[in-house]
Design an enzyme around this catalytic site. Sequence first.
Site, short mmCIF file in Angstrom:
data_model
loop_
_atom_site.label_atom_id
_atom_site.label_comp_id
_atom_site.label_asym_id
_atom_site.label_seq_id
_atom_site.Cartn_x
_atom_site.Cartn_y
_atom_site.Cartn_z
CG ASN A 141 11.34 -6.33 -52.79
OD1 ASN A 141 11.79 -6.05 -51.70
ND2 ASN A 141 10.19 -5.83 -53.26
CG MET A 144 18.24 -2.02 -53.08
SD MET A 144 19.39 -2.42 -54.39
CE MET A 144 18.78 -4.01 -54.88
CD GLU A 379 20.18 -1.29 -57.47
OE1 GLU A 379 19.45 -0.33 -57.24
OE2 GLU A 379 19.77 -2.37 -57.91
CG HIS A 464 13.60 -4.55 -61.60
ND1 HIS A 464 14.69 -3.69 -61.63
CD2 HIS A 464 13.58 -5.07 -60.34
CE1 HIS A 464 15.30 -3.70 -60.45
NE2 HIS A 464 14.66 -4.54 -59.65
N GLY A 492 2.66 -2.81 -61.70
CA GLY A 492 3.80 -2.64 -62.59
C GLY A 492 3.47 -2.79 -64.07
CG ASN A 502 16.25 -0.89 -57.58
OD1 ASN A 502 16.94 0.10 -57.78
ND2 ASN A 502 16.75 -2.05 -57.26
P1 FAE Z 1 3.74 -7.83 -57.41
O1 FAE Z 1 4.46 -7.30 -56.22
O2 FAE Z 1 4.46 -8.74 -58.33
O3 FAE Z 1 2.43 -8.55 -56.86
C1 FAE Z 1 1.54 -9.25 -57.67
C2 FAE Z 1 0.81 -10.26 -56.81
O4 FAE Z 1 -0.30 -10.77 -57.54
C3 FAE Z 1 1.65 -11.46 -56.40
O5 FAE Z 1 1.55 -11.65 -55.01
C4 FAE Z 1 1.02 -12.62 -57.18
O6 FAE Z 1 1.08 -13.85 -56.49
C5 FAE Z 1 -0.41 -12.16 -57.33
N1 FAE Z 1 -1.10 -12.71 -58.50
C6 FAE Z 1 -0.64 -12.83 -59.76
N2 FAE Z 1 -1.59 -13.34 -60.58
C7 FAE Z 1 -2.70 -13.54 -59.79
C8 FAE Z 1 -3.99 -14.05 -60.05
N3 FAE Z 1 -4.36 -14.41 -61.28
N4 FAE Z 1 -4.86 -14.15 -59.02
C9 FAE Z 1 -4.50 -13.76 -57.77
N5 FAE Z 1 -3.27 -13.28 -57.48
C10 FAE Z 1 -2.39 -13.15 -58.48
O7 FAE Z 1 3.14 -6.66 -58.29
N6 FAE Z 1 12.12 -3.83 -56.73
C11 FAE Z 1 12.63 -2.76 -56.10
O8 FAE Z 1 12.12 -1.65 -56.26
N7 FAE Z 1 13.73 -2.91 -55.28
C12 FAE Z 1 14.34 -4.11 -55.09
O9 FAE Z 1 15.30 -4.22 -54.31
C13 FAE Z 1 13.81 -5.25 -55.77
N8 FAE Z 1 14.39 -6.47 -55.64
C14 FAE Z 1 13.76 -7.58 -56.20
C15 FAE Z 1 14.27 -8.84 -55.94
C16 FAE Z 1 13.58 -9.97 -56.39
C17 FAE Z 1 14.14 -11.35 -56.12
C18 FAE Z 1 12.37 -9.81 -57.11
C19 FAE Z 1 11.59 -11.01 -57.61
C20 FAE Z 1 11.88 -8.55 -57.39
C21 FAE Z 1 12.56 -7.43 -56.94
N9 FAE Z 1 12.07 -6.15 -57.17
C22 FAE Z 1 12.65 -5.07 -56.57
C23 FAE Z 1 10.88 -5.92 -58.00
C24 FAE Z 1 9.63 -5.60 -57.19
O10 FAE Z 1 9.45 -6.56 -56.17
C25 FAE Z 1 8.44 -5.58 -58.16
O11 FAE Z 1 8.67 -4.55 -59.11
C26 FAE Z 1 7.12 -5.31 -57.46
O12 FAE Z 1 6.86 -6.29 -56.48
C27 FAE Z 1 5.98 -5.26 -58.46
O13 FAE Z 1 4.82 -4.82 -57.80
P2 FAE Z 1 3.40 -5.08 -58.41
O14 FAE Z 1 2.42 -4.35 -57.58
O15 FAE Z 1 3.43 -4.79 -59.86
#
Ligand code: FAE
Length: 525
Positions: A141, A144, A379, A464, A492, A502
Amino acid sequence: MNNFSRRRFLGVTAVTAGSLVVTGRAEASTRHVPAVVVGSGYGAAVAALRLGEAGVRTLVLEMGQRWDRPGPDGKVFCGMLDPDQRSTWFKDRTEAPINGVMFLDLANRPIRRHAGVLDRVNFPNMGVYVGRGVGGGSLVNGGMAVVPDRDYFARRFPTVDADEMYRRFFPLANRMLRVNRIPDDFFEASEHYRFARLSRTLAGRAGFDTTFVPNVYSFEHMAAEERGEAPKSALATEVIYGNNHGKFTLDQGYLAEAERTGHVTIAPLHQVTRVQRTATGYALTVREITPDGAPVAEKHVTCDHLFLGAGSLGSTELLLRARENGDLPDLSAEVGEGWGPNGNVMIARANHLWHPTGARQSAIPVLAINDPERQVFAEIAPVPAGIETYLSLYLAITRGEERGRFVYDRAADKAVLQWREGQSAEAVAAARGTFDRINEANGTGYRYDVFRGAKAFADDFCYHPLGGAVLGKATDDHGRVKGYPNLYVTDGALVPGSLGVNPFVTITALAERNLATILAEDIHP
Ligand code: FAE
């Protein structure tokens, strides 16, 4: 509670008390561990650390890789302009959000199928970007780190004590994530932020204010990059496929601390595919693969407490599958509901030839345009293409009530997002209102050569994803899944579709709040 460190389970061998090594060996028998955390993003990382600190033996199962070993080029992550198989989760071609400029597909290229760090999960009318690896979204990400507007947060979470969140848990999340701000003098002087200063000037002419956006990328490191005193990352166009330096990701923070407690083991390349009930807890089916996707083993593990931190898509899919195939039939009808893309719309604007944006741009955004009338927080995103493009790019976060839902596709054994074509129309109209005004004030227009489908407003993908197991609906007010004791959602999926900013600081702070109560009431009462 079982002393898990004395056992061998899952092909994980106890080497010394608290230090466990994944051997990769398949074992047929089911092993038991007191707590399992699925995933290793923000919510999962908080759960892992707080369980570990409480002395609860915990296994973290993460489907992606642990990103700590350099490739043949000496780098852990590949670059954004020269992506290779490390970039993308099992695809034949990269799927960057920006197609290119001048209709040239400069950003995407064929790659080998591999457990790369960024995934785009494509549903009809909506592509969802997610991180894959130990650290989840923190690996890919933009860093931010924004605390939401208090009134909007209170509206979205009417049953959460906002006083406590703003007094205790948001500051805690900011501290743990090492949030910092860009120094004014660096921002005003750096050639790498010319693009943001230009957008600020043009927005100002339309009567809009801008706000600095805090970040987990170290601005001390970035300033040293600019002086040539530190290895370049943000200033070398790195971000969506991982930063090799400068960004404080979860594997360096929460997850490293969790492992240091001696009670937490992380198993990468382990995907949970099924959750079932046992007499005293839960049974998981786990698929282990190699980095190139070859199956290693199907494993079985049971636990007393199960924390789902697989993200909005991942946690919702596990629950929905369990409800629909009869494994957890009493799950609420709210599972799968309340999903939103946080009102994400990306916009491409054209600048006059006498307003260059700069060939060299920092990959880390630091400034946002506020349009309170239309409730748009836009942003100013970089275009670190290495050439002058005269392009301004924005990620608008809009507020609204449009929600999608997940349904279970039995044949494919997957959760499928239902998001109608045109369901982002309200979000696009709000963003268009803001940017029409900026264009009118400056005699400029939009760019149609950047996004797929020759659109100036990209509303068919998001960064998001939020919701699917909403707090207070599919779960109680602390993420306890309704109908199933000792089963929790911690990510999330709890957030009801829209936050206005964000999301990762909120996901972290909410997980901290929920874990504090769960540990006190359910685990060590
Ligand atoms: P997340 O971080 O998505 O983690 C879930 C994890 O679970 C991942 O590592 C998966 O591989 C794993 N997983 C999924 N299914 C399974 C399974 N069945 N078995 C085992 N593992 C599994 O969840 N947010 C901000 O606040 N600021 C930013 O600047 C920002 N920029 C972003 C830019 C990009 C390119 C992206 C993709 C996202 C961005 N986000 C940003 C969003 C933010 O990264 C996202 O809201 C959080 O990472 C979500 O957190 P969670 O804990 O929900």
